[in-house]
Motif scaffolding. Structure first.
Motif, PDB file in Angstrom:
ATOM      1  N   GLY A  13       3.568  51.534 -23.654  1.00 39.20           N
ATOM      2  CA  GLY A  13       2.942  50.341 -23.098  1.00 39.20           C
ATOM      3  C   GLY A  13       3.959  49.327 -22.645  1.00 39.20           C
ATOM      4  N   ARG A  14       3.584  48.569 -21.645  1.00 39.02           N
ATOM      5  CA  ARG A  14       4.502  47.615 -21.037  1.00 39.02           C
ATOM      6  C   ARG A  14       4.437  46.246 -21.678  1.00 39.02           C
ATOM      7  NH1 ARG A  14       3.692  48.802 -14.538  1.00 39.02           N
ATOM      8  NH2 ARG A  14       4.248  51.013 -14.591  1.00 39.02           N
ATOM      9  N   THR A  15       3.469  46.073 -22.583  1.00 40.35           N
ATOM     10  CA  THR A  15       3.267  44.737 -23.146  1.00 40.35           C
ATOM     11  C   THR A  15       3.462  44.718 -24.646  1.00 40.35           C
ATOM     12  OG1 THR A  15       0.884  45.168 -23.225  1.00 40.35           O
ATOM     13  CG2 THR A  15       1.739  43.994 -21.290  1.00 40.35           C
ATOM     14  N   PHE A  16       4.402  45.532 -25.119  1.00 38.32           N
ATOM     15  CA  PHE A  16       4.659  45.605 -26.563  1.00 38.32           C
ATOM     16  C   PHE A  16       4.960  44.227 -27.118  1.00 38.32           C
ATOM     17  CE2 PHE A  16       5.873  47.451 -30.494  1.00 38.32           C
ATOM     18  CZ  PHE A  16       7.023  46.804 -30.927  1.00 38.32           C
ATOM     19  N   SER A  17       5.600  43.407 -26.338  1.00 43.52           N
ATOM     20  CA  SER A  17       5.994  42.082 -26.832  1.00 43.52           C
ATOM     21  C   SER A  17       4.806  41.178 -27.119  1.00 43.52           C
ATOM     22  CB  SER A  17       6.929  41.397 -25.828  1.00 43.52           C
ATOM     23  OG  SER A  17       6.273  41.220 -24.588  1.00 43.52           O
ATOM     24  N   THR A  18       3.604  41.614 -26.774  1.00 42.66           N
ATOM     25  CA  THR A  18       2.396  40.845 -27.088  1.00 42.66           C
ATOM     26  C   THR A  18       1.609  41.438 -28.251  1.00 42.66           C
ATOM     27  OG1 THR A  18       0.946  42.048 -25.568  1.00 42.66           O
ATOM     28  CG2 THR A  18       2.179  40.184 -24.656  1.00 42.66           C
ATOM     29  N   TYR A  19       2.130  42.521 -28.859  1.00 39.17           N
ATOM     30  CA  TYR A  19       1.423  43.182 -29.956  1.00 39.17           C
ATOM     31  C   TYR A  19       1.882  42.632 -31.304  1.00 39.17           C
ATOM     32  CZ  TYR A  19       0.918  46.993 -26.437  1.00 39.17           C
ATOM     33  OH  TYR A  19       0.675  47.727 -25.314  1.00 39.17           O
ATOM     34  N   ASP A  20       0.948  42.237 -32.138  1.00 40.92           N
ATOM     35  CA  ASP A  20       1.267  42.064 -33.550  1.00 40.92           C
ATOM     36  C   ASP A  20       1.312  43.464 -34.168  1.00 40.92           C
ATOM     37  OD1 ASP A  20      -1.038  39.306 -33.627  1.00 40.92           O
ATOM     38  OD2 ASP A  20       1.148  39.216 -33.411  1.00 40.92           O
ATOM     39  N   MET A  21       2.271  43.700 -35.055  1.00 40.66           N
ATOM     40  CA  MET A  21       2.473  45.042 -35.610  1.00 40.66           C
ATOM     41  C   MET A  21       2.422  45.031 -37.132  1.00 40.66           C
ATOM     42  SD  MET A  21       2.918  46.939 -32.920  1.00 40.66           S
ATOM     43  CE  MET A  21       3.532  48.450 -33.683  1.00 40.66           C
ATOM     44  N   ARG A  31      -1.856  45.638 -33.086  1.00 38.58           N
ATOM     45  CA  ARG A  31      -2.957  44.796 -32.622  1.00 38.58           C
ATOM     46  C   ARG A  31      -2.535  44.296 -31.257  1.00 38.58           C
ATOM     47  NH1 ARG A  31      -5.092  39.677 -36.016  1.00 38.58           N
ATOM     48  NH2 ARG A  31      -2.950  38.960 -35.721  1.00 38.58           N
ATOM     49  N   THR A  32      -3.162  44.861 -30.226  1.00 42.01           N
ATOM     50  CA  THR A  32      -2.665  44.642 -28.869  1.00 42.01           C
ATOM     51  C   THR A  32      -3.041  43.283 -28.293  1.00 42.01           C
ATOM     52  OG1 THR A  32      -4.568  45.851 -28.005  1.00 42.01           O
ATOM     53  CG2 THR A  32      -2.537  47.089 -28.345  1.00 42.01           C
ATOM     54  N   VAL A  33      -4.025  42.640 -28.879  1.00 43.42           N
ATOM     55  CA  VAL A  33      -4.303  41.263 -28.476  1.00 43.42           C
ATOM     56  C   VAL A  33      -3.632  40.391 -29.530  1.00 43.42           C
ATOM     57  CG1 VAL A  33      -6.058  39.544 -27.955  1.00 43.42           C
ATOM     58  CG2 VAL A  33      -6.463  41.951 -27.420  1.00 43.42           C
ATOM     59  N   GLY A  34      -2.377  40.133 -29.324  1.00 46.64           N
ATOM     60  CA  GLY A  34      -1.599  39.441 -30.348  1.00 46.64           C
ATOM     61  C   GLY A  34      -2.080  38.025 -30.588  1.00 46.64           C
ATOM     62  N   TRP A  35      -2.262  37.716 -31.856  1.00 45.54           N
ATOM     63  CA  TRP A  35      -2.683  36.372 -32.222  1.00 45.54           C
ATOM     64  C   TRP A  35      -1.496  35.500 -32.616  1.00 45.54           C
ATOM     65  CZ3 TRP A  35      -7.802  36.751 -35.516  1.00 45.54           C
ATOM     66  CH2 TRP A  35      -8.771  37.396 -34.729  1.00 45.54           C
TER      67      TRP A  35
END
Length: 126
Positions: free
Chosen positions: A26-34, A99-103
């Motif tokens: 995925g291109r938006t890893f930086s927006t995922y909480d892990m 969690r791809t919609v990072g909070w």
């Protein structure tokens, strides 16, 4: 669709160390909480550590505080779990989750994570 692939598990003696890695697509890893979870035989899956998408916030379950460190490299789409002073009770299958919609804050709730890796076995011998 996000794919997570864990690596780095294995057999180690008590007191030893391991570093788990979880590579994400995925291109938006930086927006995922892990998060990292583990499941021992006969037990429920439990949260071990979690990290916000920026890396600025982390969480650890009490049993691993001071021994485990979660970190991430957003340029490499990878989250790590450095485990030190391992104990036999750390033996489990370890899973990473996204969690791809990072909070922007870490979460320990399994239902907050929409994507899971296949798991990597960690065995600590006494």
């Amino acid at each position: 669709q996000v794919q997570l692939v864990e690596s780095g598990g294995g057999l180690v003696q008590a007191g030893g160390s391991l570093r788990l890695s979880c590579a994400a697509s995925g291109r938006t890893f930086s927006t995922y909480d892990m998060g990292w979870f583990r499941q021992a035989p006969g037990k429920e899956r439990e949260s071990v550590a979690a990290i916000s998408y920026s890396g600025g916030y982390t969480y650890y379950t009490d049993s691993v505080k001071g021994r485990f460190t979660i970190s991430r490299d957003n340029a490499k789409n990878t989250v790590y779990l450095q485990m030190s002073s391992l104990k036999p009770e750390d033996t489990a299958v370890y899973y990473c989750a996204a969690r791809t919609v990072g909070w922007g804050y870490p979460t320990t709730k399994m239902y907050d994570y929409g994507y899971w890796g296949q798991g990597t076995q960690v065995t600590v011998s006494s």
